[in-house]
Design a protein around this motif. Structure first.
Motif, mmCIF file in Angstrom:
data_model
loop_
_atom_site.group_PDB
_atom_site.id
_atom_site.type_symbol
_atom_site.label_atom_id
_atom_site.label_comp_id
_atom_site.label_asym_id
_atom_site.label_seq_id
_atom_site.Cartn_x
_atom_site.Cartn_y
_atom_site.Cartn_z
ATOM 1 N N ASP A 135 -45.698 21.147 -14.546
ATOM 2 C CA ASP A 135 -45.386 21.357 -13.137
ATOM 3 C C ASP A 135 -46.025 22.633 -12.602
ATOM 4 O OD1 ASP A 135 -43.935 19.044 -12.942
ATOM 5 O OD2 ASP A 135 -41.968 20.013 -13.169
ATOM 6 N N GLU A 150 -37.612 13.338 -18.325
ATOM 7 C CA GLU A 150 -36.488 14.241 -18.070
ATOM 8 C C GLU A 150 -35.240 13.783 -18.806
ATOM 9 O OE1 GLU A 150 -38.236 12.797 -15.570
ATOM 10 O OE2 GLU A 150 -39.359 14.457 -14.722
ATOM 11 N N ASP A 151 -35.012 12.466 -18.802
ATOM 12 C CA ASP A 151 -33.854 11.924 -19.513
ATOM 13 C C ASP A 151 -33.976 12.138 -21.019
ATOM 14 O OD1 ASP A 151 -32.747 11.100 -17.130
ATOM 15 O OD2 ASP A 151 -33.447 9.017 -17.319
ATOM 16 N N ALA A 182 -35.589 14.567 -22.524
ATOM 17 C CA ALA A 182 -35.366 15.984 -22.801
ATOM 18 C C ALA A 182 -33.873 16.302 -22.767
ATOM 19 C CB ALA A 182 -36.119 16.845 -21.792
ATOM 20 N N LEU A 183 -33.180 15.756 -21.782
ATOM 21 C CA LEU A 183 -31.742 16.009 -21.664
ATOM 22 C C LEU A 183 -30.977 15.425 -22.843
ATOM 23 C CD1 LEU A 183 -29.382 17.074 -19.980
ATOM 24 C CD2 LEU A 183 -29.320 14.858 -18.855
ATOM 25 N N THR A 222 -36.975 8.098 -18.440
ATOM 26 C CA THR A 222 -37.931 9.099 -17.971
ATOM 27 C C THR A 222 -38.011 10.241 -18.982
ATOM 28 O OG1 THR A 222 -36.254 10.316 -16.755
ATOM 29 C CG2 THR A 222 -37.397 8.540 -15.575
ATOM 30 N N MET A 276 -42.781 19.865 -19.681
ATOM 31 C CA MET A 276 -42.660 19.450 -18.283
ATOM 32 C C MET A 276 -42.802 20.642 -17.346
ATOM 33 S SD MET A 276 -39.673 16.516 -18.336
ATOM 34 C CE MET A 276 -38.466 17.763 -18.057
ATOM 35 N N ALA A 285 -38.848 19.771 -22.434
ATOM 36 C CA ALA A 285 -38.578 20.456 -21.158
ATOM 37 C C ALA A 285 -39.627 21.535 -20.887
ATOM 38 C CB ALA A 285 -37.183 21.073 -21.187
#
Length: 104
Positions: free
Chosen positions: A91, A8-9, A11-12, A6, A87, A84
């Motif tokens: 949002d 999010e993954d 970005a992390l 994903t 995103m 991030a």
């Protein structure tokens, strides 16, 4: 069939990789200064790591290694922050775009 990670993954992972490379950079600078018997000042050394011969000819391979660690750390950290941030903006702005499509 494998699944794609994903956003999010991604970005992390980019952020963590960036932090790890920056930690390796700090440790490389510290090792150079301790071996030379000089005081450690990471911030001052970080400004000079890009200059060839800044730590002496003997320490040139270590300086180049530290410079590579700094570059990779900054690239990965900024990539993670950019993903991030994208995103977060998506949002925040998503309700406005969905409301505009309902009106039109």
């Amino acid at each position: 069939m494998s699944e794609l990670p994903t956003v999010e993954d991604l970005a992390l992972v980019a952020g963590v990789l960036g932090l790890l490379f920056l930690m390796r950079f700090a440790l490389a600078l510290r090792r150079m200064r301790v071996e030379a018997g000089e005081p450690v000042d990471i911030l001052a050394d970080a400004r000079h790591v890009r200059l060839a011969g800044a730590f002496g000819e003997k320490r040139e391979p270590e300086r180049r290694h530290a410079a590579r660690q700094l570059l990779l750390g900054l690239v990965f950290a900024f990539a993670g922050l950019a993903i991030a941030g994208g995103m977060l903006v998506a949002d925040v702005l998503a309700p406005f775009f969905s409301r505009a499509s309902e009106i039109g």
